[in-house]
Write an enzyme that holds these catalytic residues in place. Structure first.
Site, PDB file in Angstrom:
ATOM      1  N   ASP A  26       0.891  -1.100   0.010  1.00  0.00           N
ATOM      2  CA  ASP A  26       0.095  -0.003  -0.107  1.00  0.00           C
ATOM      3  C   ASP A  26       0.875   1.383  -0.050  1.00  0.00           C
ATOM      4  O   ASP A  26       1.531   1.690   0.966  1.00  0.00           O
ATOM      5  CB  ASP A  26      -0.839   0.023   1.135  1.00  0.00           C
ATOM      6  CG  ASP A  26      -1.762   1.243   1.488  1.00  0.00           C
ATOM      7  OD1 ASP A  26      -1.567   2.111   0.494  1.00  0.00           O
ATOM      8  OD2 ASP A  26      -2.776   1.298   2.298  1.00  0.00           O
ATOM      9  N   PHE A  36     -13.329   8.517  -0.957  1.00  0.00           N
ATOM     10  CA  PHE A  36     -12.176   8.246  -1.914  1.00  0.00           C
ATOM     11  C   PHE A  36     -12.224   7.100  -2.758  1.00  0.00           C
ATOM     12  O   PHE A  36     -12.604   5.926  -2.065  1.00  0.00           O
ATOM     13  CB  PHE A  36     -10.845   8.223  -1.312  1.00  0.00           C
ATOM     14  CG  PHE A  36      -9.547   8.161  -2.263  1.00  0.00           C
ATOM     15  CD1 PHE A  36      -8.901   9.027  -2.538  1.00  0.00           C
ATOM     16  CD2 PHE A  36      -9.015   6.906  -2.197  1.00  0.00           C
ATOM     17  CE1 PHE A  36      -7.808   8.976  -3.363  1.00  0.00           C
ATOM     18  CE2 PHE A  36      -8.140   6.515  -3.026  1.00  0.00           C
ATOM     19  CZ  PHE A  36      -7.553   7.776  -3.645  1.00  0.00           C
TER      20      PHE A  36
END
Length: 696
Positions: free
Chosen positions: A560, A623
């Site tokens: 990530d 998001f």
């Protein structure tokens, strides 16, 4: 407003006398709004009260400004009391004598009465508030000005990055027009709308495309003939007011439970289910939303994600890798994920889905982020051992300063590998903060101590050898800092990572041949007896391959990265270098990195670059974008296939993850690679273990 014969005209209905409605082209809307405001108010100048500004002046998404100007709002408001309010329900909106009526319900009755009193007035909202063009620019929604919490709350995301388009109006008033239907183009062409007034019409249904108006904060559909609300209403997660007064609605979809920001759900005047009505009368709108959310059923599962084949050529050395940010239990809170049922957020619910997904993909290499020490030891290491996995784990560096009972909840990165296929030759943990403050060129920099050092993220680097082919592999598992206001820190962390990986690769290129390739039936559990070498016959095992430089060793970097395409992190990895004055550094000083720039020697691509990346890897109401990647060295590996997107039809009713079917707000990424053949491999004698003698 939008009849079937007007879908292509993109006209907006503006104020006009009854029977003389006018259609104004969209590019004339602002001009007309100014004229209309002057026509209705003349030379009057009213000063708005703060509470009136709050009623229609809150900001919607995408940085759009509201049409309704606070300078033309009336200062006089009729006063209503519960004793003289009308109710359209059989029991007049009252509960049994002596039972308390909440202040929230009294407010709802007052709003319903005001709506009824003005229901015969076309465009009543424009007439009431006046319309003028907002003079100030768009609200600053840049990541640097987004609200942040402490460093421990790592689940915050910036709104979708990119240029904010100027939009000076975001409210549309279609009230009192006798409309029987709304064209779906309204919901497709005006997704910037923050307020929509469709009350006092003859609407019998709302089109499911309504769910596309995700910036809406205010929706008034009162005084129509609606019998039901579409499930897609749950997509409007920014709604604060949803007024449905005086319709014919008997029940509410559980998807309203997604509307965690909703403050007023106006249902007065509907033959609503008695249990739902009692809940809102006694406890208010938020309580009813919570009730619907907590009793939400799982619904139909999405279709399986497609597997995209990119290369079908025959290969002898193939490997698969899975990368997955599983959402650490301590971050899975109702305050962070208010749209998710609390039971679904619980670790007891999510853990089985996560484990099932990992086992189902059955990848050779598994890179997990946001795994805490307790779950690694008590769940993943033990459960995955039965699938032939061994693991390497490291928590963030703060764990070193904590007592064991606190340290076990610190998350980090865990890399698992199939022990019958790979041998772990070496491992290394990159501590970004410690590396930065010990670099001679950075340790004296103010920004190093104040921006990089407090972020205790790490990367786990592992070095493997394939038992059967002798090829070697470097795998990096990393979680980069989340905050969009610290793009410089992200870039420095990745620059340090690439610098350290380059040094490790050069060192491992000289690593001696592996002398023990005995395979084990089960993954090793430290301190547990009973592990014996496999007695099953095995294929001929090849000698270890040799590499003249670190860049020749196949390399995978998974994790990530909290960074989208076009950022410094993305550019550094894919282009091999960025200058010291890159925009993400924002005039911060980091020694040689800002003086000479940052670079690495590898040729890297995203595994998904052949499919234009996924639509998203992180999916929440605020998001949706790609933050996670599997990078590979193109000189040594060839991508053969990748795991595809989530079913789009399923997403049309789901505003964000986690939910019943997706246990994390991130998607799992999976890719398959072929190790490119080497023309010259120097043979070395190896020992094949006590249980297996080499066949001559």
């Amino acid at each position: 407003m939008f009849g079937q014969n007007h879908q292509q005209t993109q006209h907006m209905m503006m104020n006009g006398a009854p029977g003389h409605q006018r259609y104004v082209p969209m590019n004339m809307a602002n001009k007309y709004q100014q004229q209309n405001s002057q026509h209705q108010h003349g030379q009057q100048h009213h000063h708005a009260h703060p509470q009136q500004q709050n009623h229609l002046g809150g900001h919607g998404g995408m940085g759009h400004q509201h049409t309704f100007s606070s300078g033309t709002m009336s200062s006089a408001t009729p006063h209503f009391t519960p004793s003289n309010l009308h109710s359209g329900t059989p029991n007049n909106g009252q509960i049994a004598l002596g039972e308390p009526v909440s202040e929230h319900w009294q407010q709802q009755l007052q709003l319903a009465a005001e709506a009824r009193a003005a229901s015969s007035t076309p465009h009543r909202h424009c007439r009431k508030e006046g319309v003028s063009r907002v003079s100030k620019g768009p609200e600053d929604n840049s990541p640097e000005h987004s609200p942040r919490v402490g460093d421990d709350e790592e689940r915050n995301r910036a709104t979708t990055s990119g240029e904010i388009r100027r939009q000076d109006w975001d409210a549309m008033d279609l009230s009192g027009q006798g409309l029987r239907a709304l064209s779906p183009s309204l919901f497709c062409d005006y997704m910037f709308l923050g307020k929509l007034f469709i009350d006092s019409n003859r609407l019998t249904r709302l089109h499911p495309s309504l769910g596309r108006l995700r910036s809406l904060t205010y929706l008034d559909a009162s005084n129509n003939q609606l019998r039901e609300i579409p499930e897609e209403i749950g997509m409007l997660v920014n709604l604060k007011s949803l007024l449905l007064f005086d319709n014919n609605i008997h029940s509410l979809p559980h998807e309203i439970g997604y509307l965690y920001k909703l403050e007023m759900l106006g249902v007065e005047g509907n033959p609503l289910d008695e249990d739902l009505k009692e809940e809102i009368i006694r406890r208010g709108s938020k309580a009813l939303v919570t009730h619907l959310r907590e009793n939400m059923e799982a619904g139909d599962a999405p279709n399986e994600r497609d597997w995209h084949i990119l290369d079908e050529t025959t290969a002898t050395d193939v490997l698969s890798v899975l990368s997955y940010n599983i959402l650490c239990d301590k971050y899975a809170t109702t305050s962070q994920y208010g749209y998710t049922p609390s039971e679904v957020l619980s670790w007891n619910y999510r853990k089985d889905i996560i484990l099932g997904e990992i086992k189902g993909h059955d990848a050779d290499i598994v890179c997990l982020q946001e795994v805490d020490q307790e779950r690694y030891n008590e769940l993943f290491r033990r459960e995955l051992a039965h699938q032939d996995y061994r693991g390497v784990f490291s928590p963030k560096t703060r764990a070193k300063t904590m007592a064991d009972k606190e340290a076990k909840f610190v998350d980090g990165c865990a890399t698992f590998y199939k022990s019958r296929k790979y041998i772990l030759l070496d491992k290394h943990v990159i501590d970004f903060a410690n590396t930065a403050i010990n670099r001679p060129d950075m340790k004296g920099e103010h920004d190093t101590f104040n921006r990089v050092m407090p972020r205790d993220h790490i990367a786990v680097v592992t070095f493997f050898e394939n038992r059967e082919t002798g090829s070697r592999l470097i795998v990096v598992n990393v979680h980069i800092y989340w905050d969009p206001a610290f793009r410089d820190v992200k870039l420095v962390q990745v620059a340090i990572m690439m610098e350290q990986v380059s040094r490790l690769a050069d060192r491992w290129a000289k690593h001696p041949p592996c002398t023990d390739k005995a395979a084990f039936r089960h993954a090793e559990l430290d301190g547990e007896p009973g592990l014996t070498a496999s007695e099953e016959p095995q294929d001929e095992l090849a000698p270890s391959q040799e590499y003249s430089s670190g860049t020749q060793i196949p390399l995978l970097i998974c994790g990530d990265f909290n960074s989208a395409a076009g950022t410094g992190v993305y550019d550094l990895i894919t282009q091999g270098s960025v200058s010291g004055d890159h925009a993400d550094l924002a005039n911060h000083s980091y020694g040689n990195f800002t003086r000479d720039g940052m670079a690495h020697p590898f040729t890297l691509k995203s595994a998904y670059s052949g499919t234009d990346e996924l639509s998203f890897t992180n999916y929440t109401p605020t998001f949706s974008g790609v933050l996670d990647y599997i990078w590979y060295s193109t000189n040594a590996l060839q991508v053969r296939g990748v795991l595809g997107d989530v079913d789009l039809d399923y997403l049309s009713k789901v505003p964000g993850f986690p939910n019943h079917h997706f246990p994390s707000d991130h998607l799992a990424l999976k890719a398959e690679f072929a190790v490119k053949s080497r023309k010259e491999i120097k043979a070395v004698e190896v020992k094949f273990g006590p249980q297996k003698e080499r066949q001559n």
